[in-house]
Design a protein around this motif. Structure first.
Motif, short mmCIF file in Angstrom:
data_model
loop_
_atom_site.label_atom_id
_atom_site.label_comp_id
_atom_site.label_asym_id
_atom_site.label_seq_id
_atom_site.Cartn_x
_atom_site.Cartn_y
_atom_site.Cartn_z
N MET A 1 24.57 8.61 -24.51
CA MET A 1 23.12 7.26 -24.04
C MET A 1 21.82 7.91 -23.13
O MET A 1 22.23 8.38 -22.31
CB MET A 1 23.47 5.71 -22.67
N ILE A 2 21.16 7.72 -24.52
CA ILE A 2 19.49 8.49 -24.05
C ILE A 2 18.88 7.24 -23.11
O ILE A 2 18.79 6.84 -22.96
CB ILE A 2 18.50 8.56 -24.84
N ALA A 3 18.86 8.01 -22.01
CA ALA A 3 17.91 7.94 -20.72
C ALA A 3 16.15 6.71 -20.82
O ALA A 3 15.06 7.57 -21.67
CB ALA A 3 17.61 8.91 -19.39
N LYS A 4 16.13 6.15 -20.54
CA LYS A 4 14.66 4.91 -20.91
C LYS A 4 14.08 4.99 -19.69
O LYS A 4 14.85 4.48 -18.72
CB LYS A 4 14.71 3.96 -21.56
N ILE A 5 13.83 5.81 -19.02
CA ILE A 5 13.00 6.44 -17.81
C ILE A 5 11.26 5.58 -18.31
O ILE A 5 10.37 6.14 -18.83
CB ILE A 5 13.10 7.23 -17.26
N PHE A 6 10.50 4.87 -17.92
CA PHE A 6 9.27 4.96 -17.64
C PHE A 6 8.80 4.65 -16.11
O PHE A 6 10.00 4.00 -14.96
CB PHE A 6 9.19 2.88 -17.50
N ALA A 7 7.88 5.06 -15.68
CA ALA A 7 7.13 5.18 -14.33
C ALA A 7 5.71 5.11 -14.13
O ALA A 7 5.47 5.25 -15.59
CB ALA A 7 7.21 6.96 -14.01
N GLN A 8 5.37 4.48 -12.55
CA GLN A 8 4.26 4.38 -12.75
C GLN A 8 3.64 4.64 -11.30
O GLN A 8 4.01 4.65 -10.43
CB GLN A 8 3.19 3.18 -13.34
N GLU A 9 2.50 6.12 -11.40
CA GLU A 9 2.05 6.21 -9.76
C GLU A 9 1.23 5.36 -9.48
O GLU A 9 0.26 4.43 -10.32
CB GLU A 9 1.51 7.35 -10.19
N ASP A 10 1.30 5.04 -8.65
CA ASP A 10 0.57 4.53 -7.22
C ASP A 10 0.43 2.66 -7.63
O ASP A 10 -0.44 2.45 -7.81
CB ASP A 10 -0.97 5.02 -7.64
N PHE A 11 2.01 2.80 -7.71
CA PHE A 11 2.62 1.11 -8.17
C PHE A 11 1.49 0.35 -7.32
O PHE A 11 1.22 -0.95 -7.77
CB PHE A 11 3.25 0.67 -8.81
N ILE A 12 2.36 0.58 -6.03
CA ILE A 12 1.76 -0.07 -4.80
C ILE A 12 1.08 1.05 -4.10
O ILE A 12 0.98 1.83 -4.39
CB ILE A 12 2.79 -0.86 -4.09
N SER A 13 -0.16 0.27 -3.13
CA SER A 13 -0.91 1.30 -2.64
C SER A 13 0.06 1.89 -1.07
O SER A 13 1.25 0.67 -0.71
CB SER A 13 -1.65 0.42 -1.71
N HIS A 14 -0.38 2.88 -0.28
CA HIS A 14 -0.07 3.51 0.49
C HIS A 14 0.22 2.35 1.90
O HIS A 14 1.43 2.75 2.69
CB HIS A 14 -0.62 4.53 1.04
N GLN A 15 -1.08 2.16 1.66
CA GLN A 15 -0.66 0.38 2.79
C GLN A 15 0.16 -0.46 2.64
O GLN A 15 0.77 -0.70 3.50
CB GLN A 15 -2.32 0.21 2.68
N TYR A 16 0.77 -0.89 1.05
CA TYR A 16 1.84 -1.78 0.82
C TYR A 16 3.49 -1.28 1.55
O TYR A 16 3.93 -1.73 2.17
CB TYR A 16 1.27 -1.97 -0.46
N CYS A 17 3.98 0.51 1.02
CA CYS A 17 4.57 1.31 1.03
C CYS A 17 4.68 1.12 2.97
O CYS A 17 5.79 1.06 3.07
CB CYS A 17 4.16 2.74 0.72
N ASP A 18 3.89 1.53 3.78
CA ASP A 18 3.79 1.41 5.17
C ASP A 18 3.90 -0.17 5.64
O ASP A 18 5.58 -0.19 6.79
CB ASP A 18 3.26 1.82 5.94
N ALA A 19 3.53 -1.14 4.71
CA ALA A 19 3.65 -2.82 5.44
C ALA A 19 5.00 -2.68 5.65
O ALA A 19 6.03 -3.15 5.71
CB ALA A 19 3.00 -3.32 4.58
N ILE A 20 5.92 -2.00 4.48
CA ILE A 20 7.74 -2.71 3.63
C ILE A 20 8.71 -2.17 5.15
O ILE A 20 9.25 -2.29 5.48
CB ILE A 20 7.22 -2.45 2.20
N ILE A 21 7.91 -0.22 5.17
CA ILE A 21 8.97 0.19 6.01
C ILE A 21 8.96 -0.35 7.44
O ILE A 21 9.51 -1.10 7.83
CB ILE A 21 8.38 1.31 5.64
N SER A 22 7.96 -0.84 8.27
CA SER A 22 7.52 -2.00 9.51
C SER A 22 8.38 -2.71 8.82
O SER A 22 8.99 -3.33 9.96
CB SER A 22 5.76 -2.36 9.41
N LEU A 23 9.00 -3.87 7.52
CA LEU A 23 9.07 -5.18 8.21
C LEU A 23 10.81 -4.50 7.64
O LEU A 23 10.92 -4.58 8.12
CB LEU A 23 8.89 -5.34 6.78
N PHE A 24 10.62 -3.29 7.36
CA PHE A 24 12.19 -2.72 7.33
C PHE A 24 13.10 -2.78 8.52
O PHE A 24 13.67 -2.91 9.16
CB PHE A 24 12.50 -1.64 6.53
N ASP A 25 12.19 -2.01 9.19
CA ASP A 25 12.00 -1.60 10.94
C ASP A 25 12.40 -2.98 11.59
O ASP A 25 12.68 -2.63 12.32
CB ASP A 25 10.96 -0.13 11.09
#
Length: 161
Positions: A1-25
């Motif tokens: 099967m051929i891979a269907k891959i979609f990607a988008q840089e900066d989908f969420i901000s670095h601040q949003y990423c950090d907030a999710i990591i903090s929530l996880f911790d």
């Protein structure tokens, strides 16, 4: 099967990423294989940030596959410590898989989908047909690798477990 891959840089901000990591911790995680996992199902109704993120991911996935019948089945925040994940297929009822990379301050940790090597970049989303394409995660070194993973179903199909 051929891979269907979609990607988008900066989908969420670095601040949003950090907030999710903090929530996880802040939350209690469950060990799964060589990772630590928090199941988002337990938090979805209590946390507006998570609800908004899942809505954004769903919209992205529906647009990529041009199908508004795609919906999130479940999501996890995952901390990968060193070991990657061996090649595998996702469950047959999961139409597609999306991954948001929450950090990139480590070496390695690339996602491999078919013959495609995807470099983790903080804030980037990747979506692919994980039930049909063999995929894996390469080992990493340095800091832990954090991802927000969602497995999606399609209301137009039913696949027995």
């Amino acid at each position: 099967m051929i891979a269907k891959i979609f990607a988008q840089e900066d989908f969420i901000s670095h601040q949003y990423c950090d907030a999710i990591i903090s929530l996880f911790d802040e939350l209690s995680q469950v060990e799964h294989r060589d990772t630590e996992v928090f199941e988002i199902t337990h938090l979805y109704h209590e946390n507006q940030m998570i609800r908004n993120l899942i809505s954004m991911i769903t919209g992205f996935t529906q647009t990529c596959f041009n199908d508004n019948r795609i919906y999130p089945n479940y999501s996890q925040i995952v901390r990968w410590n060193k070991n990657g994940q061996k090649p595998h297929y996702d469950f047959p009822h999961h139409f597609c898989t999306s991954i948001i990379y929450l950090n990139d301050d480590f070496e390695g940790g690339e996602t491999v989908v078919g013959s495609n090597l995807i470099k983790p970049v903080k804030g980037k989303i990747v979506c692919f047909n994980g039930r049909d394409c063999l995929h894996s995660v390469l080992d990493q070194s340095g800091e832990s690798r954090y991802t927000f993973i969602t497995w999606h179903c399609n209301s137009n199909e039913w696949r027995p477990l």
